[in-house]
Design a protein around this motif. Structure first.
Motif, PDB file in Angstrom:
ATOM      1  N   ILE A 151       0.816  -1.209   0.000  1.00  0.00           N
ATOM      2  CA  ILE A 151       0.000   0.000   0.000  1.00  0.00           C
ATOM      3  C   ILE A 151       0.853   1.263   0.000  1.00  0.00           C
ATOM      4  CG2 ILE A 151      -0.241   0.110   2.511  1.00  0.00           C
ATOM      5  CD1 ILE A 151      -3.143   1.063   2.031  1.00  0.00           C
ATOM      6  N   ASP A 152       2.033   1.201   0.616  1.00  0.00           N
ATOM      7  CA  ASP A 152       2.908   2.379   0.628  1.00  0.00           C
ATOM      8  C   ASP A 152       3.398   2.715  -0.778  1.00  0.00           C
ATOM      9  OD1 ASP A 152       2.664   2.742   3.364  1.00  0.00           O
ATOM     10  OD2 ASP A 152       4.380   1.460   3.824  1.00  0.00           O
ATOM     11  N   ASP A 153       3.703   1.680  -1.556  1.00  0.00           N
ATOM     12  CA  ASP A 153       4.131   1.903  -2.937  1.00  0.00           C
ATOM     13  C   ASP A 153       3.010   2.529  -3.756  1.00  0.00           C
ATOM     14  OD1 ASP A 153       5.962   1.398  -5.302  1.00  0.00           O
ATOM     15  OD2 ASP A 153       4.238   0.178  -5.890  1.00  0.00           O
ATOM     16  N   LEU A 154       1.791   2.018  -3.576  1.00  0.00           N
ATOM     17  CA  LEU A 154       0.650   2.574  -4.298  1.00  0.00           C
ATOM     18  C   LEU A 154       0.391   4.017  -3.866  1.00  0.00           C
ATOM     19  CD1 LEU A 154      -1.874  -0.418  -4.261  1.00  0.00           C
ATOM     20  CD2 LEU A 154      -0.162   0.168  -5.989  1.00  0.00           C
ATOM     21  N   ALA A 155       0.530   4.276  -2.578  1.00  0.00           N
ATOM     22  CA  ALA A 155       0.295   5.629  -2.066  1.00  0.00           C
ATOM     23  C   ALA A 155       1.298   6.620  -2.653  1.00  0.00           C
ATOM     24  CB  ALA A 155       0.383   5.630  -0.543  1.00  0.00           C
ATOM     25  N   LEU A 161       0.697  11.217  -8.853  1.00  0.00           N
ATOM     26  CA  LEU A 161      -0.354  11.542  -9.818  1.00  0.00           C
ATOM     27  C   LEU A 161      -1.099  12.799  -9.382  1.00  0.00           C
ATOM     28  CD1 LEU A 161      -1.772   7.990 -10.621  1.00  0.00           C
ATOM     29  CD2 LEU A 161      -0.643   9.538 -12.225  1.00  0.00           C
ATOM     30  N   GLY A 162      -1.342  12.931  -8.074  1.00  0.00           N
ATOM     31  CA  GLY A 162      -1.997  14.129  -7.577  1.00  0.00           C
ATOM     32  C   GLY A 162      -1.188  15.375  -7.859  1.00  0.00           C
ATOM     33  N   LEU A 163       0.125  15.285  -7.677  1.00  0.00           N
ATOM     34  CA  LEU A 163       1.001  16.426  -7.940  1.00  0.00           C
ATOM     35  C   LEU A 163       1.010  16.788  -9.423  1.00  0.00           C
ATOM     36  CD1 LEU A 163       4.030  15.559  -5.628  1.00  0.00           C
ATOM     37  CD2 LEU A 163       2.319  17.360  -5.275  1.00  0.00           C
ATOM     38  N   HIS A 164       0.800  15.801 -10.274  1.00  0.00           N
ATOM     39  CA  HIS A 164       0.771  16.037 -11.719  1.00  0.00           C
ATOM     40  C   HIS A 164      -0.639  16.364 -12.230  1.00  0.00           C
ATOM     41  CE1 HIS A 164       4.758  14.115 -11.512  1.00  0.00           C
ATOM     42  NE2 HIS A 164       4.988  14.684 -12.686  1.00  0.00           N
ATOM     43  N   GLY A 165      -1.586  16.488 -11.312  1.00  0.00           N
ATOM     44  CA  GLY A 165      -2.943  16.847 -11.728  1.00  0.00           C
ATOM     45  C   GLY A 165      -3.704  15.744 -12.410  1.00  0.00           C
ATOM     46  N   PHE A 183      -7.923   1.728  -1.823  1.00  0.00           N
ATOM     47  CA  PHE A 183      -8.564   2.491  -2.896  1.00  0.00           C
ATOM     48  C   PHE A 183      -8.906   3.907  -2.449  1.00  0.00           C
ATOM     49  CE2 PHE A 183     -10.360  -1.606  -4.998  1.00  0.00           C
ATOM     50  CZ  PHE A 183      -9.095  -1.883  -5.489  1.00  0.00           C
ATOM     51  N   LYS A 184      -9.396   4.035  -1.225  1.00  0.00           N
ATOM     52  CA  LYS A 184      -9.730   5.373  -0.714  1.00  0.00           C
ATOM     53  C   LYS A 184      -8.476   6.222  -0.553  1.00  0.00           C
ATOM     54  CE  LYS A 184     -14.121   4.432   1.617  1.00  0.00           C
ATOM     55  NZ  LYS A 184     -14.866   4.382   2.899  1.00  0.00           N
ATOM     56  N   GLU A 185      -7.380   5.586  -0.170  1.00  0.00           N
ATOM     57  CA  GLU A 185      -6.123   6.326  -0.027  1.00  0.00           C
ATOM     58  C   GLU A 185      -5.601   6.771  -1.390  1.00  0.00           C
ATOM     59  OE1 GLU A 185      -3.037   7.733   2.700  1.00  0.00           O
ATOM     60  OE2 GLU A 185      -5.196   7.424   2.639  1.00  0.00           O
ATOM     61  N   ILE A 186      -5.703   5.911  -2.387  1.00  0.00           N
ATOM     62  CA  ILE A 186      -5.300   6.276  -3.752  1.00  0.00           C
ATOM     63  C   ILE A 186      -6.116   7.462  -4.243  1.00  0.00           C
ATOM     64  CG2 ILE A 186      -5.360   5.513  -6.159  1.00  0.00           C
ATOM     65  CD1 ILE A 186      -4.660   2.685  -5.124  1.00  0.00           C
ATOM     66  N   LEU A 189      -5.063  10.735  -2.146  1.00  0.00           N
ATOM     67  CA  LEU A 189      -3.734  11.275  -2.455  1.00  0.00           C
ATOM     68  C   LEU A 189      -3.656  11.829  -3.872  1.00  0.00           C
ATOM     69  CD1 LEU A 189      -1.552   8.557  -0.707  1.00  0.00           C
ATOM     70  CD2 LEU A 189      -1.839  10.938   0.012  1.00  0.00           C
ATOM     71  N   SER A 190      -4.439  11.273  -4.764  1.00  0.00           N
ATOM     72  CA  SER A 190      -4.420  11.754  -6.158  1.00  0.00           C
ATOM     73  C   SER A 190      -5.430  12.882  -6.383  1.00  0.00           C
ATOM     74  CB  SER A 190      -4.728  10.596  -7.108  1.00  0.00           C
ATOM     75  OG  SER A 190      -6.062  10.155  -6.949  1.00  0.00           O
ATOM     76  N   LYS A 191      -6.177  13.224  -5.317  1.00  0.00           N
ATOM     77  CA  LYS A 191      -7.224  14.263  -5.403  1.00  0.00           C
ATOM     78  C   LYS A 191      -8.360  13.815  -6.314  1.00  0.00           C
ATOM     79  CE  LYS A 191      -3.923  18.017  -4.516  1.00  0.00           C
ATOM     80  NZ  LYS A 191      -2.726  17.177  -4.433  1.00  0.00           N
ATOM     81  N   GLY A 192      -8.669  12.517  -6.245  1.00  0.00           N
ATOM     82  CA  GLY A 192      -9.762  11.957  -7.016  1.00  0.00           C
ATOM     83  C   GLY A 192     -10.951  11.626  -6.138  1.00  0.00           C
ATOM     84  N   ALA A 193     -11.594  10.475  -6.384  1.00  0.00           N
ATOM     85  CA  ALA A 193     -12.774  10.090  -5.613  1.00  0.00           C
ATOM     86  C   ALA A 193     -12.938   8.576  -5.653  1.00  0.00           C
ATOM     87  CB  ALA A 193     -14.021  10.774  -6.156  1.00  0.00           C
ATOM     88  N   TRP A 194     -13.557   8.034  -4.591  1.00  0.00           N
ATOM     89  CA  TRP A 194     -13.825   6.595  -4.481  1.00  0.00           C
ATOM     90  C   TRP A 194     -15.330   6.372  -4.480  1.00  0.00           C
ATOM     91  CZ3 TRP A 194     -16.802   4.194  -0.800  1.00  0.00           C
ATOM     92  CH2 TRP A 194     -16.742   2.787  -0.724  1.00  0.00           C
ATOM     93  N   PHE A 195     -15.774   5.334  -5.207  1.00  0.00           N
ATOM     94  CA  PHE A 195     -17.187   4.986  -5.246  1.00  0.00           C
ATOM     95  C   PHE A 195     -17.332   3.468  -5.199  1.00  0.00           C
ATOM     96  CE2 PHE A 195     -16.773   8.955  -7.635  1.00  0.00           C
ATOM     97  CZ  PHE A 195     -17.705   9.759  -6.987  1.00  0.00           C
TER      98      PHE A 195
END
Length: 243
Positions: A151-155, A161-165, A183-186, A189-195
């Motif tokens: 999970i740390d690698d994925l984070a 990805l968040g830094l790159h928009g 998934f929620k952490e991804i 951190l990427s400034k996206g959303a989980w559903f």
């Protein structure tokens, strides 16, 4: 994207899966997808990534249908280019070119068969970083049901990805608690959303996928301008008010 195969044990898979595609079929998929690249002239670029290790074929079929609805909605506007990425089996991870011929891409998706194997989410995130370094990627949609990686690698990759928009919109099928945490952490951190990818709410899911497509082509302003319920829900998540 790297296609290096590593001998990893497949996770338990009680449900039957369809026969494996041979190497010729896989190569044909790549060749056909790349022939569509010339039509990719949209103003937004979206990566659509799928976990094809899922054993429940009905779920996969629904995913193809919902993604088709998203493609159809975007196709009418003609402003989005989509790249299909999927992984399955023992280290197999494939991607198409960015295309705007959504009907052809939808046909390619229906030919992909599920195979037992471990997840390769890290490869998907690394691929998205490589793609956006070459040309801006506006969003990454990921659909899956499990997480079997560090999970740390994925984070770390999600944060980059968040830094790159490049926000990651994660749609989780099932209720695996470990996968949900990752998934929620991804997404965060990427400034996206989980559903939740719920087969009982196909209409809602189709609307959310459409909202992602609108966001990828016009950002928050486009969501606000369209103003549908799913758009408002997406805006809430993107601004930190969602789950």
């Amino acid at each position: 994207m790297s296609d290096k195969k590593q001998p990893v044990p497949a996770r338990a898979n009680p449900a039957p899966i369809k026969p494996q595609s041979n190497a010729g079929e896989i190569d044909a998929f790549i060749r056909q997808a790349r022939t569509l690249a010339a039509s990719a002239t949209g103003s937004g670029r979206l990566i659509l990534a799928l976990d094809a290790t899922m054993s429940r074929q009905p779920t996969w079929d629904l995913a193809c249908t919902l993604q088709g609805q998203m493609f159809d909605a975007v196709g009418k506007a003609g402003t989005l280019s989509v790249q299909l990425v999927y992984f399955r089996g023992l280290g197999e991870c494939r991607s198409s070119a960015f295309v705007s011929d959504t009907n052809a891409l939808k046909q390619l998706m229906t030919r992909i068969e599920c195979r037992s194997g471990h997840t390769q989410i890290g490869k998907v995130l690394a691929h998205a970083l490589k793609q956006t370094a070459a040309a801006k990627v506006n969003a990454l949609v990921y659909i899956g049901d499990a997480m079997e990686e560090d999970i740390d690698d994925l984070a770390e990759k999600a944060g980059s990805l968040g830094l790159h928009g490049v926000p990651v919109f994660v749609f989780q099928e099932g209720h695996d608690s470990g996968a949900e945490k990752a998934f929620k952490e991804i997404a965060r951190l990427s400034k996206g959303a989980w559903f939740r990818f719920d087969r009982r709410a196909a209409t809602t899911l189709a609307g959310l996928l459409s909202a992602v497509a609108v966001f990828a082509t016009g950002g928050l302003k486009a969501l606000e301008a369209r103003g549908r319920p799913e758009d408002r829900l997406m805006i809430e998540h993107l601004r930190g008010g969602g789950d």
